[in-house]
Design an enzyme around this catalytic site. Structure first.
Site, PDB file in Angstrom:
ATOM      1  N   GLU A 161       6.907  77.115  23.176  1.00 26.28           N
ATOM      2  CA  GLU A 161       5.874  77.762  23.970  1.00 26.28           C
ATOM      3  C   GLU A 161       4.472  76.674  24.297  1.00 26.28           C
ATOM      4  O   GLU A 161       4.206  76.236  23.469  1.00 26.28           O
ATOM      5  CB  GLU A 161       5.354  79.142  23.170  1.00 26.28           C
ATOM      6  CG  GLU A 161       4.259  79.743  24.385  1.00 26.28           C
ATOM      7  CD  GLU A 161       3.694  81.302  23.787  1.00 26.28           C
ATOM      8  OE1 GLU A 161       4.388  81.699  22.958  1.00 26.28           O
ATOM      9  OE2 GLU A 161       2.988  81.625  24.241  1.00 26.28           O
ATOM     10  N   LYS A 176      12.247  87.052  14.420  1.00 31.14           N
ATOM     11  CA  LYS A 176      11.532  85.647  15.115  1.00 31.14           C
ATOM     12  C   LYS A 176      10.318  85.527  14.128  1.00 31.14           C
ATOM     13  O   LYS A 176       9.446  86.340  13.624  1.00 31.14           O
ATOM     14  CB  LYS A 176      11.033  85.859  16.564  1.00 31.14           C
ATOM     15  CG  LYS A 176       9.968  84.539  16.963  1.00 31.14           C
ATOM     16  CD  LYS A 176      10.146  84.353  18.292  1.00 31.14           C
ATOM     17  CE  LYS A 176       8.974  85.042  18.955  1.00 31.14           C
ATOM     18  NZ  LYS A 176       7.635  84.754  18.564  1.00 31.14           N
TER      19      LYS A 176
HETATM   20  O1  KIV Z   1       5.371  87.663  21.310  1.00 25.94           O
HETATM   21  C1  KIV Z   1       6.079  87.398  22.146  1.00 25.94           C
HETATM   22  O2  KIV Z   1       6.247  88.131  23.136  1.00 25.94           O
HETATM   23  C2  KIV Z   1       6.536  85.989  22.027  1.00 25.94           C
HETATM   24  C3  KIV Z   1       7.106  85.491  23.476  1.00 25.94           C
HETATM   25  C4  KIV Z   1       6.102  85.179  24.578  1.00 25.94           C
HETATM   26  C5  KIV Z   1       7.842  84.311  23.035  1.00 25.94           C
HETATM   27  O3  KIV Z   1       6.487  85.156  21.229  1.00 25.94           O
END
Ligand code: KIV
Length: 275
Positions: free
Chosen positions: A187, A118
């Site tokens: 988010e 991600k």
């Molecule tokens: O770092 C994280 O846990 C996140 C989530 C809150 C989506 O990016």
């Protein structure tokens, strides 16, 4: 302990295939025992860089390192047998260039065996997302409130209240979608904006403080388990009150140690009878 065989777990393509069929269930996980507990219930687990704040007591996620993400990623991989596992790329490991992003993402994938990475960012990261996807790295995007940009974006406030800001987030989501992300975390945005984006991108949208119309939801596990007494943002629902449970257990233990009620005879080893 070895990592379970790959073919038994859900893939990023399986997560995308849930769009329009069944809401995607996701939580964060940072350790093996927690991954084991969450795995049967989740479609994907995110080793989020939120671990910097949740586990290490940092003020922001900016200080999280590749080494931290890889160590916790490996731990989570040892605990899963069903869920897809996505690992956050930490601040500074991908923003410089698409080549830097590929090197960091490839290292995360090779050293952990996870299923994808991600990264935070909108239109400015689209070229990087396409570069990774074209080279075999599934990418989960992240738009709206981006914690790694907290120092330039005015803090942890919800986004999309002005038309200008909403338009930018819409364009960001579209750019990451067109770049080939299989899913996009939205988010901390106003609800109608997240709903609108979810209906207009082909990636699966994963909401946190966003909208029930997103294609799935994610929460930080420690938040939804009620592990923080002093922190409960509006978008978090407590499904347990573990902070109270842990405090009470520690209080009971302390009381029993001080009164010598613990350990009892059943907790001690007696010499074996001489034969
Ligand atoms: O770092 C994280 O846990 C996140 C989530 C809150 C989506 O990016």
């Amino acid at each position: 302990m070895s990592t379970p065989p790959r073919q038994k777990r859900l893939t990023p393509a399986d997560i995308l295939a849930l769009k329009g069929n069944c809401p995607v269930v996701s939580l964060t996980a940072y350790t093996t025992p927690m991954a084991r507990l969450l795995d049967p219930h989740c479609d994907f687990l995110l080793v989020g860089d939120s671990l910097g704040m949740v586990l290490y007591g940092m003020d922001t996620t900016v200080g999280v390192t590749m080494e931290m993400m890889i160590a916790h990623g490996q731990a989570v991989m040892r605990g899963v047998s069903r869920a897809c596992v996505i690992i956050d790329m930490p601040f500074g490991s991908y923003q410089e260039s698409k080549e830097q992003a590929f090197r960091s993402a490839a290292r995360i994938m090779k050293e952990t065996g996870c299923d994808g990475v991600k990264l935070e960012g909108g239109a400015e990261m689209a070229e990087t997302v396409a570069f990774l996807v074209e080279r075999g790295i599934p990418v989960l995007g992240h738009v709206g409130l981006m914690p790694q940009q907290v120092n330039t974006s005015g803090g942890y406030r919800s986004k999309g209240h002005s038309e200008k800001e909403a338009d930018k987030i819409r364009r960001d989501a579209r750019a990451i979608d067109e770049a080939g992300a299989f899913a996009i975390v939205i988010e901390g945005t106003v609800e109608p904006l997240a709903r609108d984006i979810s209906g207009s991108v082909s990636a699966a949208t994963i909401g946190i403080g966003a909208s029930p119309a997103c294609d799935g939801q994610i929460l930080v596990s420690d938040d939804m388990l009620g592990l923080f007494n002093d922190f409960k943002p509006r978008f978090v629902k407590h499904y347990a009150e573990l902070a109270q449970v842990i405090s009470k257990a520690a209080e009971d233990y302390a009381g029993e140690v001080r009164t010598r009620a613990f350990p009892g005879p059943e907790h001690t080893f007696q010499p074996r009878p001489k034969s």
